[in-house]
Scaffold this active site. Structure first.
Site, mmCIF file in Angstrom:
data_model
loop_
_atom_site.group_PDB
_atom_site.id
_atom_site.type_symbol
_atom_site.label_atom_id
_atom_site.label_comp_id
_atom_site.label_asym_id
_atom_site.label_seq_id
_atom_site.Cartn_x
_atom_site.Cartn_y
_atom_site.Cartn_z
ATOM 1 N N THR A 1 -8.131 -6.638 -2.546
ATOM 2 C CA THR A 1 -6.813 -6.945 -1.984
ATOM 3 C C THR A 1 -6.369 -8.318 -2.464
ATOM 4 O OG1 THR A 1 -5.575 -7.455 0.017
ATOM 5 C CG2 THR A 1 -7.962 -7.705 0.167
ATOM 6 N N GLY A 2 -5.098 -8.401 -2.847
ATOM 7 C CA GLY A 2 -4.587 -9.680 -3.326
ATOM 8 C C GLY A 2 -3.532 -9.451 -4.384
ATOM 9 N N ASP B 1 -2.819 -3.272 -8.588
ATOM 10 C CA ASP B 1 -4.201 -2.932 -8.942
ATOM 11 C C ASP B 1 -4.773 -1.759 -8.148
ATOM 12 O OD1 ASP B 1 -3.902 -4.701 -6.667
ATOM 13 O OD2 ASP B 1 -6.091 -4.770 -6.583
ATOM 14 N N ARG C 1 7.174 -1.301 -10.081
ATOM 15 C CA ARG C 1 5.977 -2.135 -10.233
ATOM 16 C C ARG C 1 4.750 -1.416 -9.635
ATOM 17 N NH1 ARG C 1 2.007 -4.464 -6.515
ATOM 18 N NH2 ARG C 1 1.168 -6.318 -7.493
ATOM 19 N N GLY D 1 -2.133 -8.175 -7.256
ATOM 20 C CA GLY D 1 -2.589 -7.069 -8.084
ATOM 21 C C GLY D 1 -2.645 -7.383 -9.567
ATOM 22 N N THR E 1 -2.854 -4.783 2.500
ATOM 23 C CA THR E 1 -3.495 -3.626 1.879
ATOM 24 C C THR E 1 -4.758 -3.263 2.654
ATOM 25 O OG1 THR E 1 -2.632 -4.252 -0.256
ATOM 26 C CG2 THR E 1 -4.688 -3.016 -0.291
#
Ligand code: ASP
Length: 337
Positions: free
Chosen positions: A249-250, A229, A226, A252, A198
């Protein structure tokens, strides 16, 4: 005059002159606060092992270029909002990252893109989710903010709006890159092993305004429909001139559960924490190890970029000449180009 009275009068005079009660050493409050005129941080995803020491990876070369693009804009006096959009567009067009061209595949073997952009001056935000044919979702997100009374448009509605605005439309296969696997191996997250993640940008401009922008192809192999975040205000993106601008980032789902970006802002607003403390607390104490990271810039021009994964592609620059970027713990520090 008695000795006691003259000692008392001397003490009062000294107090009025401000020399009693002041600890010795540097008098910080007397110095004007040094606030960089502008500051920027970018990220290209938290995931993936950092390159071997001494080696510069193609992702680092790209990070440097996109960071420099934003640095030049802010130095010239461009707005935080324009800079965030332009930098994120550059990342979206870059096949090395999981946003726009280069996005990962969902379980259906398609690309589904999410993006959002937020202005700190007035808390305006625009976002899109689940778009499949818009070349630059971040620009569509900005159009949602500026041309509608809404905050978030999804799938067909978002795409029809993009067509109406004559934004660039591409087939879903435009986002394909040979590096990504169509059928993800469950044990391996190909976001991490096969390319960048991201992307995001946060800026403080010369006019004192903050902005944040984030764009993603989501997570590899997720269910159709889906949404993570990235397009959710306060989860993956947030900006408020009172406090800070944040892009995350990670995983979500974790960022949504814990309102990660907004939580950093409220820790500053209500608990009076500094940017670094607030961001560290959320990344290291609220989230679990391996969940991800954020880039954040405060209204004072401080920058924080904590993460709890093996690495996070990130970079920072400001008006003082700071220019650094990297993926692992140590950042490459350079003289601004
Ligand atoms: N946060 C993004 C999402 O969950 C993915 C990422 O940052 O790698 O959609």
């Amino acid at each position: 005059m008695s000795r006691w009275l003259s000692a008392f009068l001397l003490a009062v005079a000294a107090l009025l002159a401000g020399s009693i009660g002041t600890p010795s050493g540097p008098v910080e409050s007397a110095q004007p606060e040094k606030k960089p005129a502008w500051a920027i941080a970018v990220h290209g995803g938290a995931g993936g092992a950092p390159p071997a020491a001494g080696k510069t990876s193609p992702r680092e070369v790209a990070l440097r270029a996109h960071l420099n693009l934003g640095r030049e804009m802010l130095a010239k006096g461009c707005s935080a909002l324009d800079t965030c959009e332009t930098v994120v567009r550059a990342f979206e067009d870059d096949p090395l990252f999981n946003a726009g061209k280069g996005a990962v595949y969902t379980a259906e073997g398609k690309h589904s893109l999410d993006a959002s952009i937020m202005e700190g001056a007035n808390l305006r935000i625009g976002a899109v989710a689940g778009v499949r044919t818009v070349k630059n979702p971040i620009t569509l997100a900005r159009m949602v903010m500026e041309k509608t009374k809404h905050v978030l448009l999804i799938r067909d509605g978002a795409e029809e709006f993009a067509q109406k605005l004559r934004l660039e439309i591409v087939p879903n296969s435009y986002f394909d890159t040979p590096k990504r696997k169509k059928t993800p191996d469950d044990k391996k997250d190909n976001t991490e092993t096969e390319g960048g993640g991201t992307v995001g940008c946060v800026c403080l401009d010369r006019h004192g305004n903050l902005a944040a922008a984030t764009s993603t192809g989501g997570m590899s192999g997720v269910m159709a429909g889906r949404v993570g975040d990235t397009p959710i205000a306060g989860a993956g993106t947030y900006a408020n001139n009172k406090t800070c601008a944040v892009s995350g980032t990670g995983t979500g789902e974790q960022f949504i559960r814990h309102n990660v970006a907004y939580r950093i802002s409220v820790l500053m607003e209500y608990k009076n924490l500094g940017l670094e403390k607030a961001a560290d607390e959320v990344i290291h104490s609220v989230l679990n190890k391996g969940n991800g990271g954020v880039i954040a810039v405060s209204a004072k021009g401080e920058i924080a970029m904590p993460y709890n994964t093996a690495g996070m592609a990130r970079g920072a620059a400001d008006a003082s000449g700071r220019f650094e970027y990297g993926i692992g713990k140590e950042l490459r520090k350079e003289k601004a180009p």
